[in-house]
Design a protein around this motif. Structure first.
Motif, PDB file in Angstrom:
ATOM      1  N   ILE A  74      47.574  32.957  31.287  1.00 26.40           N
ATOM      2  CA  ILE A  74      47.058  33.872  31.124  1.00 26.40           C
ATOM      3  C   ILE A  74      45.888  33.997  30.402  1.00 26.40           C
ATOM      4  N   CYS A 102      50.611  33.796  39.446  1.00 26.72           N
ATOM      5  CA  CYS A 102      50.661  34.674  38.359  1.00 26.72           C
ATOM      6  C   CYS A 102      51.749  35.886  38.584  1.00 26.72           C
ATOM      7  N   THR A 115      53.405  32.923  34.415  1.00 26.33           N
ATOM      8  CA  THR A 115      52.659  32.141  35.262  1.00 26.33           C
ATOM      9  C   THR A 115      53.268  30.558  35.829  1.00 26.33           C
ATOM     10  N   SER A 137      48.956  27.311  36.014  1.00 30.81           N
ATOM     11  CA  SER A 137      47.968  28.822  35.917  1.00 30.81           C
ATOM     12  C   SER A 137      48.157  29.338  34.206  1.00 30.81           C
ATOM     13  N   CYS A 168      44.630  36.077  35.263  1.00 32.39           N
ATOM     14  CA  CYS A 168      45.174  34.681  35.076  1.00 32.39           C
ATOM     15  C   CYS A 168      44.033  33.722  35.420  1.00 32.39           C
TER      16      CYS A 168
END
Length: 221
Positions: free
Chosen positions: A149, A192, A143, A147, A180
């Motif tokens: 996960i 992502c 990411t 961002s 994400c």
């Protein structure tokens, strides 16, 4: 008999004479007033204009959500018989730079399994592709731009894997799964990256082209 004096009326003081004089004076005044008005004079005072004013300006900035595929809509996998094959990482940019609360979901576009034609989905969730069977799956490789996960992707997948590594694959879900999420605002769109993988063992996978369509959706939360 004494002499009598007769006083004649003064023609300038007779009622008719006074009316005539007043009419003349009135006419003269009207002519003078008309000349003054023509020259800009107003018999009534002008209203005073305000020297300041205010204007209310309202600027509304919306969060225009978007998602773009860094792989230009396609990811190709050259499958080698008897081994593992990968597509390489594909970066998905999503969200709005002025809104810190979006998530990216991933699903099989047709909502049916398996994802890649007749190649079975990986049996385990967030694990290596099968070492002794034909399987296909997807994993998140990383990411960027604020961002991360999402835990909903599966707890074992919350740590990104390296592209080209047989680890932490999962079936492409038939229904949307949170992949994400943005964690704060970003100057550029959140990112992502995902990778598709195929394992082929036993040389029993028929030759041909296997196609699946993954759907990504950005959701404002």
């Amino acid at each position: 008999m004494p002499a009598q004096t007769r006083v004649l009326p003064d023609p300038t003081t007779s009622p008719s004479s006074l009316l005539a004089r007043l009419a003349i004076v009135g006419a003269a005044l009207l002519l003078i007033l008309g000349a003054l008005v023509a020259g800009g004079f107003s018999p009534t005072p002008n209203a005073g204009a305000a020297s300041t004013d205010t204007v209310v300006v309202t600027a509304t900035v919306g969060a225009a959500l978007s998602v773009s595929d860094g792989c230009s809509g396609a990811s190709a996998i050259s499958v080698s018989l008897g081994t593992f094959s990968y597509s390489g990482a594909c970066t998905i940019s999503y969200g709005a730079t002025n809104d810190p609360t979006q998530k990216l979901t991933l699903e099989d576009n047709d909502g049916a399994a398996p994802f890649l034609g007749t190649i079975p989905n990986t049996a385990a969730d967030c694990a290596a592709l099968g070492a002794a069977s034909d399987q296909a799956g997807v994993h998140i490789t990383g990411t960027a731009n604020n961002s991360s996960i999402m835990a909903a992707w599966a707890t074992a997948c919350t740590v990104a894997t390296t592209a080209g590594t047989n680890a932490k694959f999962r079936p492409v879900p038939a229904a949307p799964v949170d992949a994400c999420t943005s964690v704060t605002t970003s100057v550029t769109s959140h990112q992502c990256s995902v990778e598709w993988g195929v394992s082929e063992f036993g040389s029993d996978l028929a030759s041909g082209t296997y196609v699946g369509t993954a759907k990504f959706t950005v959701v404002d939360v």
